[in-house]
Design a protein around this motif. Structure first.
Motif, PDB file in Angstrom:
ATOM      1  N   GLU A 131       9.422  38.297  48.247  1.00 47.51           N
ATOM      2  CA  GLU A 131      10.750  39.068  47.422  1.00 47.51           C
ATOM      3  C   GLU A 131      10.209  40.104  46.674  1.00 47.51           C
ATOM      4  OE1 GLU A 131      12.341  36.028  44.764  1.00 47.51           O
ATOM      5  OE2 GLU A 131      13.224  34.728  46.638  1.00 47.51           O
ATOM      6  N   VAL A 132       8.987  40.428  46.620  1.00 45.71           N
ATOM      7  CA  VAL A 132       8.411  41.745  45.938  1.00 45.71           C
ATOM      8  C   VAL A 132       8.990  42.942  46.386  1.00 45.71           C
ATOM      9  CG1 VAL A 132       6.152  42.779  45.261  1.00 45.71           C
ATOM     10  CG2 VAL A 132       6.398  40.376  45.234  1.00 45.71           C
ATOM     11  N   ASN A 133       8.895  43.247  47.867  1.00 45.79           N
ATOM     12  CA  ASN A 133       9.338  44.342  48.608  1.00 45.79           C
ATOM     13  C   ASN A 133      10.819  44.306  48.902  1.00 45.79           C
ATOM     14  OD1 ASN A 133       6.558  45.118  48.407  1.00 45.79           O
ATOM     15  ND2 ASN A 133       5.902  44.085  50.203  1.00 45.79           N
ATOM     16  N   ARG A 134      11.229  43.580  48.284  1.00 44.60           N
ATOM     17  CA  ARG A 134      12.830  43.582  48.759  1.00 44.60           C
ATOM     18  C   ARG A 134      13.700  43.870  47.602  1.00 44.60           C
ATOM     19  NH1 ARG A 134      14.115  37.865  52.055  1.00 44.60           N
ATOM     20  NH2 ARG A 134      12.488  38.100  53.610  1.00 44.60           N
ATOM     21  N   SER A 135      15.046  44.552  47.988  1.00 40.04           N
ATOM     22  CA  SER A 135      15.731  45.007  47.163  1.00 40.04           C
ATOM     23  C   SER A 135      16.445  44.132  46.399  1.00 40.04           C
ATOM     24  CB  SER A 135      16.721  46.210  47.846  1.00 40.04           C
ATOM     25  OG  SER A 135      17.528  45.661  48.784  1.00 40.04           O
ATOM     26  N   LYS A 136      17.354  44.383  45.423  1.00 42.68           N
ATOM     27  CA  LYS A 136      18.018  43.125  44.811  1.00 42.68           C
ATOM     28  C   LYS A 136      19.283  42.515  45.720  1.00 42.68           C
ATOM     29  CE  LYS A 136      17.461  45.067  40.219  1.00 42.68           C
ATOM     30  NZ  LYS A 136      18.102  45.472  38.855  1.00 42.68           N
ATOM     31  N   SER A 137      19.830  43.575  46.471  1.00 48.35           N
ATOM     32  CA  SER A 137      20.899  43.028  47.367  1.00 48.35           C
ATOM     33  C   SER A 137      20.430  42.023  48.398  1.00 48.35           C
ATOM     34  CB  SER A 137      21.435  44.317  48.178  1.00 48.35           C
ATOM     35  OG  SER A 137      20.552  44.888  48.952  1.00 48.35           O
ATOM     36  N   TYR A 138      19.117  42.305  49.035  1.00 51.84           N
ATOM     37  CA  TYR A 138      18.407  41.307  49.971  1.00 51.84           C
ATOM     38  C   TYR A 138      18.101  40.038  49.206  1.00 51.84           C
ATOM     39  CZ  TYR A 138      18.516  44.596  53.863  1.00 51.84           C
ATOM     40  OH  TYR A 138      18.874  45.475  54.875  1.00 51.84           O
ATOM     41  N   GLN A 139      17.518  40.162  47.844  1.00 57.67           N
ATOM     42  CA  GLN A 139      17.128  38.869  47.394  1.00 57.67           C
ATOM     43  C   GLN A 139      18.485  38.136  46.938  1.00 57.67           C
ATOM     44  OE1 GLN A 139      14.807  39.985  43.712  1.00 57.67           O
ATOM     45  NE2 GLN A 139      13.405  41.068  44.866  1.00 57.67           N
ATOM     46  N   ALA A 140      19.566  38.996  46.711  1.00 52.40           N
ATOM     47  CA  ALA A 140      20.605  37.956  46.319  1.00 52.40           C
ATOM     48  C   ALA A 140      21.389  37.402  47.840  1.00 52.40           C
ATOM     49  CB  ALA A 140      21.867  38.980  45.784  1.00 52.40           C
ATOM     50  N   ALA A 141      21.114  38.019  48.857  1.00 54.47           N
ATOM     51  CA  ALA A 141      21.406  37.748  50.076  1.00 54.47           C
ATOM     52  C   ALA A 141      20.652  36.322  50.599  1.00 54.47           C
ATOM     53  CB  ALA A 141      21.356  38.808  51.096  1.00 54.47           C
ATOM     54  N   ASP A 142      19.760  36.278  49.942  1.00 57.08           N
ATOM     55  CA  ASP A 142      18.608  35.423  50.543  1.00 57.08           C
ATOM     56  C   ASP A 142      19.272  33.862  49.623  1.00 57.08           C
ATOM     57  OD1 ASP A 142      17.225  36.229  52.337  1.00 57.08           O
ATOM     58  OD2 ASP A 142      15.568  36.817  50.987  1.00 57.08           O
ATOM     59  N   MET A 143      19.800  34.193  48.359  1.00 58.08           N
ATOM     60  CA  MET A 143      20.397  33.004  47.765  1.00 58.08           C
ATOM     61  C   MET A 143      21.574  32.572  48.348  1.00 58.08           C
ATOM     62  SD  MET A 143      17.886  32.742  45.532  1.00 58.08           S
ATOM     63  CE  MET A 143      18.505  31.550  44.563  1.00 58.08           C
ATOM     64  N   VAL A 144      22.347  33.217  49.200  1.00 57.72           N
ATOM     65  CA  VAL A 144      23.608  32.671  49.515  1.00 57.72           C
ATOM     66  C   VAL A 144      23.376  31.821  50.722  1.00 57.72           C
ATOM     67  CG1 VAL A 144      25.684  33.313  50.706  1.00 57.72           C
ATOM     68  CG2 VAL A 144      24.655  34.761  48.966  1.00 57.72           C
ATOM     69  N   LYS A 145      24.007  30.810  50.923  1.00 59.01           N
ATOM     70  CA  LYS A 145      23.677  29.673  52.195  1.00 59.01           C
ATOM     71  C   LYS A 145      24.181  30.507  53.374  1.00 59.01           C
ATOM     72  CE  LYS A 145      23.935  25.567  49.679  1.00 59.01           C
ATOM     73  NZ  LYS A 145      24.949  24.148  49.618  1.00 59.01           N
ATOM     74  N   ARG A 146      23.231  30.576  54.362  1.00 55.77           N
ATOM     75  CA  ARG A 146      23.673  31.416  55.439  1.00 55.77           C
ATOM     76  C   ARG A 146      24.498  30.319  56.445  1.00 55.77           C
ATOM     77  NH1 ARG A 146      23.257  36.703  55.448  1.00 55.77           N
ATOM     78  NH2 ARG A 146      21.581  37.108  54.058  1.00 55.77           N
ATOM     79  N   ARG A 147      25.070  30.798  57.358  1.00 61.00           N
ATOM     80  CA  ARG A 147      25.508  29.902  58.295  1.00 61.00           C
ATOM     81  C   ARG A 147      24.860  29.766  59.795  1.00 61.00           C
ATOM     82  NH1 ARG A 147      30.768  28.535  57.319  1.00 61.00           N
ATOM     83  NH2 ARG A 147      32.142  29.674  55.638  1.00 61.00           N
ATOM     84  N   ASN A 148      25.324  28.844  60.403  1.00 68.29           N
ATOM     85  CA  ASN A 148      24.255  28.446  61.643  1.00 68.29           C
ATOM     86  C   ASN A 148      25.258  29.268  62.796  1.00 68.29           C
ATOM     87  OD1 ASN A 148      22.981  27.422  63.606  1.00 68.29           O
ATOM     88  ND2 ASN A 148      23.657  25.378  63.784  1.00 68.29           N
ATOM     89  N   ILE A 149      25.063  30.481  63.012  1.00 70.76           N
ATOM     90  CA  ILE A 149      25.588  31.295  63.845  1.00 70.76           C
ATOM     91  C   ILE A 149      24.632  31.706  64.709  1.00 70.76           C
ATOM     92  CG2 ILE A 149      27.119  33.266  64.210  1.00 70.76           C
ATOM     93  CD1 ILE A 149      27.370  33.608  61.302  1.00 70.76           C
ATOM     94  N   THR A 150      24.400  30.845  65.957  1.00 69.81           N
ATOM     95  CA  THR A 150      23.530  30.801  67.047  1.00 69.81           C
ATOM     96  C   THR A 150      24.362  30.978  68.531  1.00 69.81           C
ATOM     97  OG1 THR A 150      23.340  28.330  67.320  1.00 69.81           O
ATOM     98  CG2 THR A 150      21.973  30.036  65.525  1.00 69.81           C
ATOM     99  N   LEU A 151      23.775  31.158  69.494  1.00 68.84           N
ATOM    100  CA  LEU A 151      24.433  31.396  70.780  1.00 68.84           C
ATOM    101  C   LEU A 151      24.909  29.699  71.006  1.00 68.84           C
ATOM    102  CD1 LEU A 151      25.251  32.677  73.249  1.00 68.84           C
ATOM    103  CD2 LEU A 151      22.932  32.616  74.152  1.00 68.84           C
ATOM    104  N   ARG A 152      23.698  29.045  70.906  1.00 63.98           N
ATOM    105  CA  ARG A 152      23.900  27.595  70.938  1.00 63.98           C
ATOM    106  C   ARG A 152      25.255  26.916  70.468  1.00 63.98           C
ATOM    107  NH1 ARG A 152      19.414  22.764  70.082  1.00 63.98           N
ATOM    108  NH2 ARG A 152      20.651  20.802  70.904  1.00 63.98           N
TER     109      ARG A 152
END
Length: 285
Positions: A131-152
């Motif tokens: 998280e050191v080299n990341r911007s605040k927007s990317y740090q905030a995005a990591d805190m959001v629960k991602r969705r399982n959007i895969t081809l499978r």
């Protein structure tokens, strides 16, 4: 398709996070719009021409468009390879287009939809890194629960929705008289498959005109019954108008089939033609 959904989801997340940055919000809005346009063009506008060409290839023995002539051999050589490849790929393309048609190309509704009692694309924890080299927007995005959007997962949702009792359920929205019922997706699916079938039937040779007319009458009847048993809209007056149009369309196909099957004199043919035109004209009135 998974890439388009991931881009749309990321843009939606960043648009919500940057509430005060109007420039970035507009940029994310344009990203979402491009995803929608791509989905609509690829899974709606191009579906009919694609399956129309496939119908021409399958009916090469009758050769309605005179594309197969000379030394061309139907279902042999290059033509056989093309048909064998197109059958599974065409099926996957049709089922994927049917998925987007079910939610009316609303990608947000597709991501929030449920299939059965579970989320179609469930959330999962994002992977955290340095998280050191990341911007605040990317740090905030990591805190959001991602969705399982895969081809499978996309393939799972595509074919799972075809199982009876496991239909896709997008979130309900109140849009006034256009508010949909939970069965609206079924009506869209039947209408979409009917549109593909009609496009394919229109390219069949003249030798099968009578079976094609019977198929069109059956398609019109199926659409009428589906909308009658599973009304897609809550408003009764609007549903009555839709059912009236579909009943007129079915009546027109019945008259056309009867005129083709039953030998008619000139006077009877004129009467059938007049009645057919009245039925068609009465539909939008």
């Amino acid at each position: 398709s998974p890439t388009v959904l991931r881009i749309y989801y990321d843009a939606d997340v960043k648009q919500e996070q940057d509430g005060n940055d109007h420039t970035n919000r507009n940029r994310q809005w344009w990203r979402k719009l491009r995803c929608y346009v791509f989905s609509f063009v690829f899974y709606s506008l191009l579906v009919i021409p694609t399956f129309r060409e496939f119908a021409v290839a399958l009916s090469c023995n009758t050769d309605p468009d005179h594309r197969y002539s000379g030394d061309h051999v139907c279902f042999g050589g290059a033509h056989l390879v093309m048909v064998v490849l197109f059958c599974p790929l065409g099926l996957i393309y049709l089922v994927c287009a049917l998925l987007f048609e079910t939610v009316n190309f609303n990608l947000c509704s597709l991501l929030e939809a449920k299939i059965g009692s579970k989320a179609a694309f469930p959330r999962k924890k994002g992977v955290k890194g340095d998280e050191v080299n990341r911007s605040k927007s990317y740090q905030a995005a990591d805190m959001v629960k991602r969705r399982n959007i895969t081809l499978r997962r996309l393939f799972y949702v595509m074919f799972r929705q075809l199982i009876p009792g496991q239909h896709l359920e997008p979130p309900q929205e109140n849009t006034g008289i256009f508010t949909e019922t939970k069965k609206a997706g079924l009506s869209r699916q039947v209408r979409f498959v009917s549109k593909v079938l009609l496009a394919a039937l229109s390219k069949m040779g003249p030798e099968v005109d009578e079976p094609v007319m019977w198929a069109m009458a059956g398609i019109a009847l199926l659409n009428l019954l589906v909308n009658l048993v599973f009304p897609p809209l809550i408003d009764r007056r609007l549903m009555g108008f839709i059912l009236f149009i579909q009943a007129c369309a079915f009546g027109g196909t019945v008259i056309a089939v009867s005129a083709m099957v039953v030998p008619l004199a000139n006077s009877s043919a004129n009467v059938h033609a007049v009645v057919y035109m009245l039925v068609i004209v009465a539909a939008p009135c």
